[in-house]
Structure formats: structure tokens, C-alpha cells
Design a protein around this motif. Sequence first.
Motif, mmCIF file in Angstrom:
data_model
loop_
_atom_site.group_PDB
_atom_site.id
_atom_site.type_symbol
_atom_site.label_atom_id
_atom_site.label_comp_id
_atom_site.label_asym_id
_atom_site.label_seq_id
_atom_site.Cartn_x
_atom_site.Cartn_y
_atom_site.Cartn_z
ATOM 1 N N TRP A 191 0.843 -1.202 0.000
ATOM 2 C CA TRP A 191 0.000 0.000 0.000
ATOM 3 C C TRP A 191 0.872 1.244 0.000
ATOM 4 O O TRP A 191 1.697 1.432 0.889
ATOM 5 N N MET A 192 0.673 2.105 -1.008
ATOM 6 C CA MET A 192 1.469 3.329 -1.138
ATOM 7 C C MET A 192 0.550 4.487 -1.517
ATOM 8 O O MET A 192 0.506 4.919 -2.679
ATOM 9 N N PRO A 193 -0.199 5.011 -0.548
ATOM 10 C CA PRO A 193 -1.087 6.144 -0.855
ATOM 11 C C PRO A 193 -0.266 7.373 -1.231
ATOM 12 O O PRO A 193 0.856 7.561 -0.767
ATOM 13 N N GLY A 194 -0.810 8.188 -2.097
ATOM 14 C CA GLY A 194 -0.123 9.424 -2.449
ATOM 15 C C GLY A 194 0.690 9.343 -3.721
ATOM 16 O O GLY A 194 1.337 10.324 -4.094
ATOM 17 N N ILE A 195 0.695 8.188 -4.413
ATOM 18 C CA ILE A 195 1.391 8.124 -5.695
ATOM 19 C C ILE A 195 0.626 8.985 -6.697
ATOM 20 O O ILE A 195 -0.550 8.743 -6.969
ATOM 21 N N LEU A 196 1.285 9.990 -7.236
ATOM 22 C CA LEU A 196 0.629 10.889 -8.172
ATOM 23 C C LEU A 196 0.627 10.292 -9.573
ATOM 24 O O LEU A 196 1.676 9.894 -10.076
ATOM 25 N N PRO A 197 -0.518 10.226 -10.220
ATOM 26 C CA PRO A 197 -0.542 9.770 -11.614
ATOM 27 C C PRO A 197 0.331 10.675 -12.482
ATOM 28 O O PRO A 197 0.272 11.901 -12.378
ATOM 29 N N THR A 219 -4.762 3.380 -3.209
ATOM 30 C CA THR A 219 -6.123 3.798 -2.884
ATOM 31 C C THR A 219 -6.186 4.571 -1.576
ATOM 32 O O THR A 219 -5.322 4.440 -0.707
ATOM 33 N N GLY A 220 -7.241 5.364 -1.459
ATOM 34 C CA GLY A 220 -7.470 6.097 -0.215
ATOM 35 C C GLY A 220 -6.746 7.419 -0.185
ATOM 36 O O GLY A 220 -5.777 7.630 -0.919
#
Length: 310
Positions: A191-197, A219-220
Motif C-alpha cells: 500500500w502506497m497512498p499518495g502516488i501521483l498519476p 487507494t485512499g
Amino acid sequence: MDLEAVRTYVAVAEAGQFQKAATDLAVTQQAVSKRIAGLERDLGVRLFARTPRGAEPTIDGLAFLPHARELLRVADRAAASVRVGRRPLRVDVINSRGAAARLMRDFHRAHPDVELDIVMLLDIEAAVAAIRSGSVDASFRAVAMPGRPLPEDLTAVRVVDEPLHLLTGPAHALAAARTVPLAELAGHRIWMPGILPGSEWGAYYEALAGEFGLTIESTGPNFGSDALLDTIADTPALATFMGEDTRLVWPTGYGLRRIPVTDPVPVYPHSLLHRRDDPHPALPALRAHLAAATATTAPVVGGWIPSWAR
């Protein structure tokens, strides 16, 4: 307000004569007279009274004089703040806890005389635009991303390959491992929230997941590193990746584990990105410092990086 007119006014007030002020400013007496007349029109008052000895400030002129001097001091400080060699070296490190920030702290210890401005720009497009406009001198980035070549006026120098660690809570299935082969992570949720597309690290993790069959979720909402650590500590089904140089602190009771990933070691390639013609005199010192640090760092044998970063 015309600063040249203000500067001329101060010169006349200090010299006591229009001709002497013209000589000091290397302009004609006619130019001095025109500037003073224009300033008087802007202010709506007379600034000088003619005398047999030259010119003396009127009451309004005397009231304006200290403010005029302060205007010139502020203008000179403003110009000096962006003059090459007088302003700080501005460097983007993306975040304050990663490898780039550590490299800049090392540089500051080695060169305490170099004044620095450290900024954090998340988006590579913003970083590239800032470098090209001159508002930032350099940025640490993974380049070049697929389909996004660097503009010709920029250059990139590889400075460090940072191995990834797996971060787990105490109840995770891999928590007791001393190392974990990359292939064994298939089937585990990372889980790695904050990955910018569209970001370079987004492209990196997409390539890593695709090549090794990993499940990397972003996600999230991203509530920051503290919330990430809370979740990883409490959720046995989740783990996350963390750079070897990333420095995070958590309560002892969390029981988090940092586990090196091997076979192959996934490494994040950091490069220093800057404009080819950036004239800041401290930039060569930064490049030389990073080159020396790279030369004394043992390379990661058999490390994995995306094909577009090789």
C-alpha cells in the motif's frame, strides 16, 4: 513610482545642486531636471526650492527624503536577492525525509558557506518549469520518464541509486524475514497512498509491479507518513515500500520491521536535474560534492531499475 527619479531626488538633496547630482549620476543636468519635475507631478508637491547656492529641499521634500532613501534600500535589497552569486542556491528535494534531503544536508555540512533554499515540489512538470524559469536551480528526480524526454536546455546527472526496503507491521507474514526476495512479494498487498498519476515515482512503481507481478495499491486519501505508519502497524495484510535513506520515526510499540528487498534489489535512481547554462556559482560545487559521494558509494550489484531509467 519611478525609482530612477527617486534616486535622482536623493542625489540632488545630498549634493545641494542639480549640476553636481548630474555629474554624480553620469547624466545631463536636463535629465536631472526632467526626473525631478516628473516626480513632483507624481507626488503633487514641490520638492526643491532654488537658491543662489543651488537647490534646497522644501518642507515636503524634507518629509519625503527618509522615505525615498528607504525605498532605494529596499529596491537594492530586492535586486541583490536574485542576483547570481548573491542569492541562495535553490534546490528541490521532493520531500524532507528522503535520499535527496540527506544529500543536501551532507552538502551543507561540507559547504556551510553556501547559502541554500530547499524547496519541495511534488510534480516533475512543476520542477522542470521551475528550473527552466530560473526560480529553482536544481531538482532531484528519476529521469527520463517514458515518453517524456528532458528539454534540450536541461541536463541530468545520476547521483545515487537508493535500494528499497519493505516496511511491515509485527503481524505481517514476512515480518520475521531478514531479507525478502522480490519474487516473494507477489500476492502480498503493498500500500502506497499518495502516488501521483504521471509522476516519475508513479511510473517507477508501475514498472516494478508490471515486471514482477506485484500488487501495489495507492487507494485512499494520503494523510501523510504518520497515518501510513499507523495503518501498516495495525494491518497484517498490508506492507509498504520505503527507500533505504528514508528517515521515519515511530513509537516503539508499533513493532514495525524494515526488511531489505533482494534478488534483485529494486533501486530508485536519483539524478540531479538542472539547466545547462545555470550560472549560479555554487552549482559546480554541488555537482562536485555529489560526484565525490557517488564515487565512494559501493554500487548496488544486480540492482533493478526500469528500462527507461537506465
